[in-house]
Design a protein around this motif. Structure first.
Motif, PDB file in Angstrom:
ATOM      1  N   THR A   1       0.971  -1.269  -0.168  1.00 12.67           N
ATOM      2  CA  THR A   1       0.033   0.032   0.037  1.00 12.67           C
ATOM      3  C   THR A   1       0.890   1.232   0.028  1.00 12.67           C
ATOM      4  N   LEU A   2       2.629   1.186   1.156  1.00  5.96           N
ATOM      5  CA  LEU A   2       2.998   2.781   0.625  1.00  5.96           C
ATOM      6  C   LEU A   2       3.545   2.639  -0.593  1.00  5.96           C
ATOM      7  N   PRO A   3       3.708   2.398  -1.495  1.00  6.56           N
ATOM      8  CA  PRO A   3       4.057   2.428  -2.667  1.00  6.56           C
ATOM      9  C   PRO A   3       2.992   2.851  -3.938  1.00  6.56           C
ATOM     10  N   TRP A   4       1.463   2.852  -3.722  1.00  6.19           N
ATOM     11  CA  TRP A   4       0.212   2.087  -4.171  1.00  6.19           C
ATOM     12  C   TRP A   4       0.089   4.132  -3.948  1.00  6.19           C
ATOM     13  N   LEU A   5      -0.526   3.696  -2.249  1.00  9.71           N
ATOM     14  CA  LEU A   5      -0.983   5.514  -2.136  1.00  9.71           C
ATOM     15  C   LEU A   5       0.454   6.728  -1.573  1.00  9.71           C
ATOM     16  N   GLY A   6       1.244   5.886  -0.970  1.00  8.48           N
ATOM     17  CA  GLY A   6       2.209   7.081  -0.608  1.00  8.48           C
ATOM     18  C   GLY A   6       1.455   7.145   0.788  1.00  8.48           C
TER      19      GLY A   6
ATOM     20  N   ALA B   1       4.661  14.812  -6.417  1.00  8.66           N
ATOM     21  CA  ALA B   1       4.682  12.663  -7.296  1.00  8.66           C
ATOM     22  C   ALA B   1       6.072  12.642  -7.904  1.00  8.66           C
ATOM     23  N   PRO B   2       6.317  13.243  -9.092  1.00  7.53           N
ATOM     24  CA  PRO B   2       6.400  12.896 -10.442  1.00  7.53           C
ATOM     25  C   PRO B   2       8.226  12.488  -9.858  1.00  7.53           C
ATOM     26  N   ARG B   3       8.692  12.835  -8.403  1.00  5.83           N
ATOM     27  CA  ARG B   3       9.987  13.056  -8.401  1.00  5.83           C
ATOM     28  C   ARG B   3       9.518  11.450  -7.083  1.00  5.83           C
ATOM     29  N   GLY B   4       9.181  10.859  -7.238  1.00  4.68           N
ATOM     30  CA  GLY B   4       9.142   9.901  -6.488  1.00  4.68           C
ATOM     31  C   GLY B   4       8.910   9.628  -5.129  1.00  4.68           C
ATOM     32  N   ALA B   5       8.133  11.044  -5.046  1.00  3.76           N
ATOM     33  CA  ALA B   5       7.693  11.136  -3.037  1.00  3.76           C
ATOM     34  C   ALA B   5       6.013  10.905  -2.824  1.00  3.76           C
ATOM     35  N   ALA B   6       5.662  10.473  -2.181  1.00  4.02           N
ATOM     36  CA  ALA B   6       4.731  10.494  -1.403  1.00  4.02           C
ATOM     37  C   ALA B   6       4.289  11.716  -0.207  1.00  4.02           C
ATOM     38  N   VAL B   7       2.918  13.289  -1.034  1.00  3.13           N
ATOM     39  CA  VAL B   7       2.464  13.445   0.080  1.00  3.13           C
ATOM     40  C   VAL B   7       1.164  13.846   0.477  1.00  3.13           C
ATOM     41  N   HIS B   8       0.750  13.210   1.765  1.00  2.00           N
ATOM     42  CA  HIS B   8       0.069  13.014   2.635  1.00  2.00           C
ATOM     43  C   HIS B   8      -0.583  13.597   3.090  1.00  2.00           C
ATOM     44  N   ILE B   9      -1.353  13.307   4.076  1.00  2.00           N
ATOM     45  CA  ILE B   9      -1.958  14.514   5.095  1.00  2.00           C
ATOM     46  C   ILE B   9      -1.022  14.975   6.052  1.00  2.00           C
ATOM     47  N   GLY B  10      -0.229  13.076   6.605  1.00  2.00           N
ATOM     48  CA  GLY B  10       0.278  13.587   7.246  1.00  2.00           C
ATOM     49  C   GLY B  10       1.898  13.836   7.582  1.00  2.00           C
ATOM     50  N   GLY B  11       2.174  14.086   6.416  1.00  2.97           N
ATOM     51  CA  GLY B  11       3.591  14.786   5.285  1.00  2.97           C
ATOM     52  C   GLY B  11       4.461  14.128   4.699  1.00  2.97           C
ATOM     53  N   VAL B  12       5.465  13.879   4.067  1.00  2.76           N
ATOM     54  CA  VAL B  12       5.921  13.727   3.192  1.00  2.76           C
ATOM     55  C   VAL B  12       7.210  12.564   3.629  1.00  2.76           C
ATOM     56  N   MET B  13       6.695  11.325   2.726  1.00  2.00           N
ATOM     57  CA  MET B  13       7.697  10.125   2.650  1.00  2.00           C
ATOM     58  C   MET B  13       7.825  10.383   1.236  1.00  2.00           C
ATOM     59  N   THR B  14       9.438   9.949   1.672  1.00  3.00           N
ATOM     60  CA  THR B  14      10.924  10.672   0.348  1.00  3.00           C
ATOM     61  C   THR B  14      11.350   8.946  -0.275  1.00  3.00           C
ATOM     62  N   PRO B  15      10.879   8.036  -1.610  1.00  2.58           N
ATOM     63  CA  PRO B  15      11.953   7.243  -0.964  1.00  2.58           C
ATOM     64  C   PRO B  15      13.521   8.167  -2.282  1.00  2.58           C
ATOM     65  N   LYS B  16      14.274   6.618  -1.294  1.00  4.47           N
ATOM     66  CA  LYS B  16      15.814   7.027  -0.884  1.00  4.47           C
ATOM     67  C   LYS B  16      15.697   7.770  -2.787  1.00  4.47           C
TER      68      LYS B  16
END
Length: 167
Positions: free
Chosen positions: A59-64, A152-167
Motif C-alpha cells: 500500500t505504501l508505494p501505491w497510495l504514498g 509525486a513526479p519525483r517519486g515522493a508521496a505527499v499525504h495528510i500526515g506529511g511527506v515520505m520520500t523514497p531514497k
C-alpha cells in the motif's frame, strides 16, 4: 485560529483505501522474493501480522501512505497477498489492534522500502512551491492537490500526515 480545510467526510475518504483497478492490483500487490523474505515468520511474526505487514508493504508505494484501518484494504488485494503468503485472508481482521504495532510495522516497511522522512531542503522546496501557488489560488483543497502532484513526479508521496520520500 485553525481553519478546517476538508469536510469531515472528505477527510475520512482521503484516509481510506480507494477502489483498486486490475492494473494497480498487479502492479502494487505482487510480492517479490525479497518481500517474502522480509515477511518471513522467523522474525517472530504470526500469519496475521505477516499479512498485515504485506498489505502495508504494497500500500505504501501505491497510495504514498497506509490507512490506519488495514482490515479495510481491498479484499481482492488481501486475498492475493494471503494466497502468496499461504495464510488465511480473514486474518487481516485481527491485524494491528494496537496502534503501536501498526506504527512499528509501518516504520519497518518504510525502512525496508528505503523511504525516509523529508529533509529540510525538501520541506523548504514544498513550502516555497505552496507559497507561490497560494498567491494564485485561494482554495485549500486545490493547494493540497497541487502539493501532492508537485512531489509525486519525483517519486515522493505527499499525504495528510506529511511527506515520505523514497531514497
Amino acid at each position: 485560529m485553525a481553519i478546517q480545510v476538508f469536510a469531515d467526510e472528505e477527510l475520512a475518504r482521503l484516509r481510506e483505501f480507494p477502489q483498486i483497478s486490475r492494473e494497480e492490483l498487479f502492479r502494487f500487490f505482487t510480492l517479490a522474493p525479497s518481500d517474502i523474505a522480509f515477511l518471513t515468520p522467523g522474525r517472530g511474526r504470526g500469519p496475521g501480522e505477516r499479512l498485515g505487514m504485506a498489505v502495508a508493504l504494497c500500500t505504501l508505494p501505491w497510495l504514498g501512505f497506509v490507512p490506519d484501518r488495514i482490515a479495510d484494504a481491498p479484499p481482492v488485494a488481501v486475498a492475493r497477498l494471503a494466497d502468496k503468503l499461504e495464510v488465511d485472508a480473514s486474518l487481516i481482521r485481527s491485524y494491528g489492534k494496537r496502534a503501536q504495532t501498526r506504527t512499528e510495522h509501518l516504520r519497518l516497511v518504510a525502512q525496508f522500502l528505503g523511504w525516509r522522512p523529508p529533509g529540510p531542503m525538501e520541506l523548504k522546496e514544498l513550502d516555497e512551491f505552496l507559497l507561490a501557488r497560494s498567491l494564485e489560488h485561494d482554495s485549500p483543497t486545490l493547494l493540497f492537490q497541487l502539493a501532492c502532484e508537485f512531489r509525486a513526479p519525483r517519486g515522493a508521496a505527499v499525504h495528510i500526515g506529511g511527506v515520505m520520500t523514497p531514497k
